[in-house]
Design an enzyme around this catalytic site. Sequence first.
Site, short mmCIF file in Angstrom:
data_model
loop_
_atom_site.label_atom_id
_atom_site.label_comp_id
_atom_site.label_asym_id
_atom_site.label_seq_id
_atom_site.Cartn_x
_atom_site.Cartn_y
_atom_site.Cartn_z
N CYS A 169 -14.42 60.49 62.04
CA CYS A 169 -14.00 61.55 62.48
C CYS A 169 -12.26 61.39 62.54
O CYS A 169 -12.15 60.90 63.54
CB CYS A 169 -14.26 61.22 63.87
N CYS B 204 -10.53 61.52 66.29
CA CYS B 204 -10.80 60.86 66.67
C CYS B 204 -9.78 59.64 66.37
O CYS B 204 -9.04 58.70 66.98
CB CYS B 204 -11.85 60.17 67.10
N ASP B 205 -9.81 59.06 64.91
CA ASP B 205 -9.59 57.70 65.03
C ASP B 205 -7.56 57.78 63.72
O ASP B 205 -7.74 57.38 63.77
CB ASP B 205 -10.62 56.86 63.82
#
Length: 316
Positions: A134, A137-138
């Site tokens: 992701c 997200c990261d």
Amino acid sequence: MKPEYDIIIIGGGPAGMAAAQYGARANLRTLVIEELAPGGAMLLISDMENYPGFPEAVKGYEFTEKMHLQAENFGAEFKIASAESISQKEDIFTVHTSEGPISSWTVILATGAKHKTLDIPGEEEFMGRGVSYCATCDGPFFKGKKILVVGGGDAACDEASYLANLSPNVILIHRRDRFRAQKVLAERVHGNPHIEVRLNHTLEEIKGENKVGRVVLKRTDTGECYEEDMDAVFIFIGAIPQTQLVPFLQKDEAGYVVTNQDMESVQAGLYIVGDVRSTPFRQVVTACGEGAVAAHKAAGHIDDIKGETYPGLKQQ
Ligand code: NAP
């Protein structure tokens, strides 16, 4: 016996929430069962630039919040639970969940698909420590770092472009000599000075101490392997449709559930929508359309059961 709901929707991604909105707006008692939070794969989209009506890209989570609110405003209910199985007795479905059984006239399955893994040495070991699925997200953890992206579809190209906003040092590898992605997305990565495209490459191993430090890459045309320093690895190699609740339905060769063009499965009253359905094109906009069609067909099915559509005919 009257079931508790008219429609139970399993899965709160865009297909499920669109079905919820259309169902509730048609005055049907509508419940969405979701394991985590509403949004599904949409939560992973950083900037959605191709949904009609949004000339400025919209964040996946903002779009999710609006869809959720809109469905609730029309009267749809949302429940956090895990759906474990579906059974049917006469006209009534029962969805067996972690919070107990819930009954309905119809079920719309919108369980989506989960990301695939490469299953190579180091992938599991460094998950959450440099290996990610992701970018939204990261990605921010790897600002300015050297990032490897694996995959050749829309997701890999989209996410590589997103990561290239965070780092000028993104390497995108794909196992073949051309991308599977839509032309517009492939052209974008080829033209991005922050992305180095390496076709005919696979990732063989991820190495490091406590976090990702090096990768072993292989040229598929020559068979040559080489090692390279790397700070992060983002993997986008497709998805596995979540069909565990419908083992009895037909799947295509990739495992997606087959329906007719009205989202109907072979089991009357059971509809399939979104990323779990066999379809050539999976987008938020198509998922929403499928949800709307399924809710509309579900309403007709309920009318048929109750004998409300053509009461005269039903009595004959
Ligand atoms: P996808 O279209 O199935 O593409 C998967 C890619 O990963 C393919 O290029 C495939 O290679 C490669 N791959 C698969 N297994 C591999 C392995 N073991 N090792 C190396 N490479 C491997 O999946 P996706 O990109 O996740 O997209 C899923 C769906 O969501 C698609 O329908 C897509 O259109 C949609 N989507 C759309 C957008 C958008 O419109 N902006 C964004 C994201 C996703 P081959 O090509 O050689 O098979």
